[in-house]
Each structure stands twice: as structure tokens, then as C-alpha cells.
Design a protein around this motif. Structure first.
Motif, PDB file in Angstrom:
ATOM      1  N   THR A   1      24.983   8.935 -18.784  1.00 41.11           N
ATOM      2  CA  THR A   1      23.518   9.291 -18.654  1.00 41.11           C
ATOM      3  C   THR A   1      23.371  10.470 -17.739  1.00 41.11           C
ATOM      4  OG1 THR A   1      23.894   7.863 -16.647  1.00 41.11           O
ATOM      5  CG2 THR A   1      23.184   6.549 -18.631  1.00 41.11           C
ATOM      6  N   LEU A   2      22.457  11.307 -18.374  1.00 48.01           N
ATOM      7  CA  LEU A   2      21.977  12.698 -17.556  1.00 48.01           C
ATOM      8  C   LEU A   2      20.606  12.657 -17.223  1.00 48.01           C
ATOM      9  CD1 LEU A   2      23.650  14.844 -20.547  1.00 48.01           C
ATOM     10  CD2 LEU A   2      24.622  14.051 -18.121  1.00 48.01           C
ATOM     11  N   ALA A   3      20.463  13.099 -16.002  1.00 48.34           N
ATOM     12  CA  ALA A   3      19.199  13.555 -15.396  1.00 48.34           C
ATOM     13  C   ALA A   3      18.670  14.679 -16.195  1.00 48.34           C
ATOM     14  CB  ALA A   3      19.185  13.446 -14.096  1.00 48.34           C
ATOM     15  N   VAL A   4      18.146  14.705 -17.316  1.00 50.29           N
ATOM     16  CA  VAL A   4      17.643  15.743 -18.288  1.00 50.29           C
ATOM     17  C   VAL A   4      16.747  16.367 -17.427  1.00 50.29           C
ATOM     18  CG1 VAL A   4      17.170  16.612 -20.379  1.00 50.29           C
ATOM     19  CG2 VAL A   4      18.586  14.631 -20.209  1.00 50.29           C
ATOM     20  N   LYS A   5      15.560  15.756 -16.597  1.00 41.75           N
ATOM     21  CA  LYS A   5      14.449  16.399 -16.420  1.00 41.75           C
ATOM     22  C   LYS A   5      15.014  17.281 -14.902  1.00 41.75           C
ATOM     23  CE  LYS A   5      10.760  13.235 -17.496  1.00 41.75           C
ATOM     24  NZ  LYS A   5       9.780  12.181 -17.069  1.00 41.75           N
TER      25      LYS A   5
ATOM     26  N   LEU B   1      17.285   6.125 -20.094  1.00 39.93           N
ATOM     27  CA  LEU B   1      18.270   6.480 -18.828  1.00 39.93           C
ATOM     28  C   LEU B   1      18.278   8.113 -19.043  1.00 39.93           C
ATOM     29  CD1 LEU B   1      20.974   3.882 -19.194  1.00 39.93           C
ATOM     30  CD2 LEU B   1      19.446   4.259 -17.687  1.00 39.93           C
ATOM     31  N   ALA B   2      18.179   8.692 -20.237  1.00 37.77           N
ATOM     32  CA  ALA B   2      18.435   9.942 -20.337  1.00 37.77           C
ATOM     33  C   ALA B   2      17.322  10.784 -19.769  1.00 37.77           C
ATOM     34  CB  ALA B   2      18.864  10.396 -21.793  1.00 37.77           C
ATOM     35  N   ILE B   3      16.178  10.506 -19.910  1.00 34.50           N
ATOM     36  CA  ILE B   3      15.174  11.358 -19.334  1.00 34.50           C
ATOM     37  C   ILE B   3      14.627  11.024 -18.190  1.00 34.50           C
ATOM     38  CG2 ILE B   3      14.170  11.460 -21.995  1.00 34.50           C
ATOM     39  CD1 ILE B   3      11.959   9.386 -21.221  1.00 34.50           C
ATOM     40  N   GLN B   4      15.242  10.091 -17.502  1.00 32.13           N
ATOM     41  CA  GLN B   4      14.772   9.778 -15.938  1.00 32.13           C
ATOM     42  C   GLN B   4      15.096  10.865 -15.217  1.00 32.13           C
ATOM     43  OE1 GLN B   4      16.835   6.676 -13.961  1.00 32.13           O
ATOM     44  NE2 GLN B   4      17.763   6.340 -16.002  1.00 32.13           N
ATOM     45  N   GLY B   5      14.333  11.453 -13.985  1.00 34.74           N
ATOM     46  CA  GLY B   5      14.585  12.229 -13.163  1.00 34.74           C
ATOM     47  C   GLY B   5      15.139  11.967 -11.897  1.00 34.74           C
TER      48      GLY B   5
ATOM     49  N   LYS C   1      18.745  28.801 -14.970  1.00 33.08           N
ATOM     50  CA  LYS C   1      19.480  29.630 -15.595  1.00 33.08           C
ATOM     51  C   LYS C   1      20.250  28.889 -16.702  1.00 33.08           C
ATOM     52  CE  LYS C   1      21.322  32.125 -11.680  1.00 33.08           C
ATOM     53  NZ  LYS C   1      22.681  32.532 -10.751  1.00 33.08           N
ATOM     54  N   LEU C   2      19.971  27.544 -17.019  1.00 33.55           N
ATOM     55  CA  LEU C   2      20.515  26.575 -17.883  1.00 33.55           C
ATOM     56  C   LEU C   2      19.328  25.953 -18.792  1.00 33.55           C
ATOM     57  CD1 LEU C   2      23.570  25.141 -16.202  1.00 33.55           C
ATOM     58  CD2 LEU C   2      23.589  27.038 -17.943  1.00 33.55           C
TER      59      LEU C   2
ATOM     60  N   ALA D   1      17.521  22.703 -23.264  1.00 29.75           N
ATOM     61  CA  ALA D   1      16.798  22.479 -24.193  1.00 29.75           C
ATOM     62  C   ALA D   1      16.898  22.530 -25.568  1.00 29.75           C
ATOM     63  CB  ALA D   1      15.414  23.060 -23.999  1.00 29.75           C
ATOM     64  N   ASP D   2      17.796  23.386 -25.729  1.00 26.72           N
ATOM     65  CA  ASP D   2      18.277  23.876 -27.367  1.00 26.72           C
ATOM     66  C   ASP D   2      19.350  22.858 -27.790  1.00 26.72           C
ATOM     67  OD1 ASP D   2      18.045  25.360 -29.781  1.00 26.72           O
ATOM     68  OD2 ASP D   2      19.572  26.745 -29.058  1.00 26.72           O
ATOM     69  N   CYS D   3      20.067  22.113 -26.890  1.00 29.60           N
ATOM     70  CA  CYS D   3      20.812  21.036 -27.389  1.00 29.60           C
ATOM     71  C   CYS D   3      20.241  19.709 -27.797  1.00 29.60           C
ATOM     72  CB  CYS D   3      22.057  20.964 -26.318  1.00 29.60           C
ATOM     73  SG  CYS D   3      22.991  22.286 -25.516  1.00 29.60           S
TER      74      CYS D   3
END
Length: 386
Positions: free
Chosen positions: A268-272, A382-386, A279-280, A285-287
Motif C-alpha cells: 500500500t502506497l500513500a500516493v497523495k 488504501l492506495a490513494i489515502q494520504g 522531483k518525482l 503520475a506517469d506510472c
């Protein structure tokens, strides 16, 4: 196993249909924005929260307004569906799943939702309410059954699409013995515990120079001019091409992994939060990690696959998958490292090692009773939670 599925196709309307659709899109957008303003003002000015029923009754009165006769010239079903979509947006907002509803823009994506009483489906031909001719649809595949609903949409690049919601018998993929852990990254969008690396096509970077040129031209055009409209259309088409390429790549990748494996475990990644890194952020976003997790979720559910997610704070990259030794520090530039434990000394590829750790932890979690065969975890939330 019967499952509700969506089928999306491109279609090419005639000039008369294009005019009717433009009127329907405009009325649907107007009603949505009107109802949003009505509910917002009612709460802040009078302290009263309006429901869908309240806005529906207000819409009946609005259509009787002699200054707005054009609301009666389109089908009433898309207008009512717009109110339902707004009500759903408010429900999601109060549940904490989404932000406050925003007003729809004229140059954005336009859509109109039709219930079964607002279209005819005869011999594979779709005719919408208020139209005399069926739509000219470009069929790329076929489906069985009667559509439960139809959504007509037009994207900013002036492409028309029709989406069917159909309940059909879903063919199950053959069960396998494969179990993998998946590590999401930037150099490779996905790396599995078996050593498979998906690579990263970098679709946005491929067209970035062309997009930069077009956006500069757009900024110099006078607002409202025909030249600005032409350049805006070119920018929208290039954005659509990038999005289509990215979506096609992710669909092929996730389908391959789900087809070949019975159990998939990911992180699970905190994408936000990660997007805040200037820098990243563009590379992340492109992934399309969020879209990849969404595809994993429904494809595993459809084909009775096991899908699990480990805790985001687990040190999958810094932990040796052979002996369990955990490094004190591991920078992003280090792609290969050797375990400092004298009894191990195993050399690891960073992403493959992380995927192996994700697999080991995921199997342990499910073996302890946190999941069962065929169960999925809500990875998208889970992925989009910040």
C-alpha cells in the motif's frame, strides 16, 4: 458466475445527432450545476440540507420556467440521472471517500446517463430517446444480454463514446498454483518476486516535448478565438493519446499477472503524499499505480484470485529476503546491495528483494486468518489515502 460488466465503444454521430447530444450534454450539465449551487446555498444560507427528492421537486418547477423552455426539448431521464449522480457525490463526500462536488465545465468531459426506459436496443442497434436513427457504433467486441443502462460521453478531444452496463456470464480463468509479490516502482512499473520486470514505457515523457510546444501555442492564443479552439483540441487529443497508451499498457500487464497467478500480494502506497515530491511527482503520475491497483482489484474478484496488501510501513526494500537483516538506511539511488550479515552475504536486486518480502509477509497475513481464498482487499482506497 454472472457479473455486471461495462463495455465501452466509440461511435460516430451524424450532424443531427451531434446537435441533439450537444443539447442533452448542455442541459444535463446545467441541471447538475444548478442543483449543486442550490444545495450549497441552502446549507450555508438557511442551514438546511437538501436531499435528492428536494432537488427533483425543484427541477419540476424549474422546467416550467418560461425562460428555460430548452429543458423540455431533451429527454428527462439524463437530467434526473444527473441529480442522482450529484446525490452520490455528496454521499461520498460525507463518507470521506471524496472531495466536495465541483461544478462541471463546458470544455471538460461531457456525459449523459440513460436508463432502460430512455433507449431502444433492438438487434444490436442502439437508439436513444428523442432520436430517430440508431447510433453508428464501432464494435470492437460483442456482449450477450440486454443493457441495463447506457452512458453517452464526449471527451475534451471531441471523441464520442457509448458505455453499456451488462450482466453476463463470466468465463472463469483456470486456477493456477502461482503466488507472487508485486513491488511498484518508477524504473519498472511492476517487479514481481519471480524476477519479472515490466519496464516503464514513460508515455508522458515520450510526448512531453510536443505537449510543451502545443501548450505554449495555446497560451498565446486569444480566448474565445477559433485558433485557440483548434490548438486546445490538439492539446486534448495528445493528452487522450497518452492516457490511452498508459491504460492499454496497464490492462495488458495486470491481465497477464492475474491470469498466471492464483494469489497476488502488493504494497500500500500513500500516493497523495508521494505526489508532493516535486522531483518525482511527474514520474509517479506517469506510472498509474492507482489505476493498476484498481484493475488488480476487480480482475481478481472476477476470476476468484486472492489479492492482499501489506502494511505500508513494512521495510520491504531494506529487509534481506534471505536472512531478515534490516538495513539502517537505503537511498533510492541504490538499486543493488549485499546483505552485511556475515552468515548471509546475499546480493539483492532492490525491487526483486522487495517483491519477495511482500510475498512472504502477504502469505503470512493470509495464513493467520486475515484473508481467505478468493478474497480481495480494497487496495484502491488504501492506495490513494494520504
Amino acid at each position: 458466475m454472472k457479473q455486471l460488466r461495462g463495455f465501452k465503444f466509440r461511435f460516430y454521430p451524424t450532424s443531427a445527432q451531434r446537435l441533439e447530444l450537444a443539447q442533452t450534454f448542455g442541459c444535463t450539465r446545467y441541471v447538475y450545476n444548478w442543483a449543486l449551487a442550490l444545495r450549497t446555498n441552502s446549507y450555508y444560507q438557511a442551514g438546511v440540507s437538501l436531499s435528492y427528492t428536494d432537488t427533483s421537486n425543484a427541477l419540476t418547477k424549474l422546467k416550467k420556467d418560461p425562460e428555460k423552455p430548452w429543458l423540455k426539448q431533451v429527454s428527462a431521464v439524463p437530467l434526473q440521472q444527473g441529480l442522482r449522480h450529484l446525490n452520490t457525490a455528496f454521499i461520498n463526500f460525507f463518507a470521506g471517500r471524496n472531495k466536495y462536488p465541483r461544478f462541471k465545465k463546458k470544455n471538460g468531459r461531457q456525459s449523459a446517463h440513460y436508463a432502460p426506459n430512455a433507449f431502444k436496443w433492438i438487434d444490436g442497434k442502439l437508439t436513444l430517446a428523442k432520436m430517430s436513427q440508431p447510433l453508428k457504433i464501432r464494435w470492437s467486441r460483442h456482449f450477450e444480454g440486454q443493457p441495463k443502462s447506457v452512458t453517452i460521453s464526449k471527451d475534451p478531444s471531441n471523441r464520442y463514446f457509448v458505455s453499456f452496463l451488462v450482466e453476463e456470464e463470466l468465463e472463469q480463468w483456470q486456477a493456477t498454483e502461482g503466488k507472487i509479490g508485486v513491488d511498484l516502482g518508477v524504473l519498472d512499473v511492476m517487479v514481481t518476486s519471480t524476477g519479472f520486470a515490466s519496464s516503464n514505457p514513460k508515455h508522458y515523457q515520450k510526448y512531453q516535448a510536443r505537449l510543451k510546444t502545443l501548450q505554449r501555442r495555446l497560451a498565446k492564443k486569444k480566448k474565445g478565438s477559433s485558433n485557440r479552439y483548434k490548438v486546445r483540441l490538439k492539446v486534448a487529443r495528445l493528452h487522450a493519446k497518452i492516457a490511452d497508451c498508459r491504460r492499454d499498457f496497464l490492462h495488458k500487464l495486470t491481465t497477464q499477472l492475474v491470469r498466471e497467478n492464483q494469489a497476488i500480494y502488493t504494497e500500500t502506497l500513500a500516493v497523495k503524499n508521494m505526489m508532493a515530491n516535486r522531483k518525482l511527482s511527474k514520474a509517479i503520475a506517469d506510472c498509474g499505480w492507482g489505476e493498476a491497483l484498481r484493475q488488480f482489484q476487480y480482475k481478481c474478484k472476477w476470476h476468484d484470485r486472492e489479492l492482499g496488501a501489506i502494511d505500508r510501513w513494512f521495510p520491504s526494500s531494506k529487509r534481506c529476503s534471505s536472512c531478515g537483516y534490516i538495513l539502517d538506511k537505503l537511498t533510492l539511488s541504490v538499486r543493488k546491495w549485499t546483505c552485511p550479515n556475515d552468515s548471509c552475504r546475499t546480493t539483492h536486486l532492490r525491487d526483486v528483494n522487495a517483491a519477495k518480502n511482500i510475498l512472504a509477509v502477504g502469505q503470512t497475513v493470509f495464513a493467520c486468518g486475515s484473508g481467505t481464498g478468493g478474497e480481495t482487499i480494497d487496495l484502491l482506497s488504501l492506495a490513494i489515502q494520504g
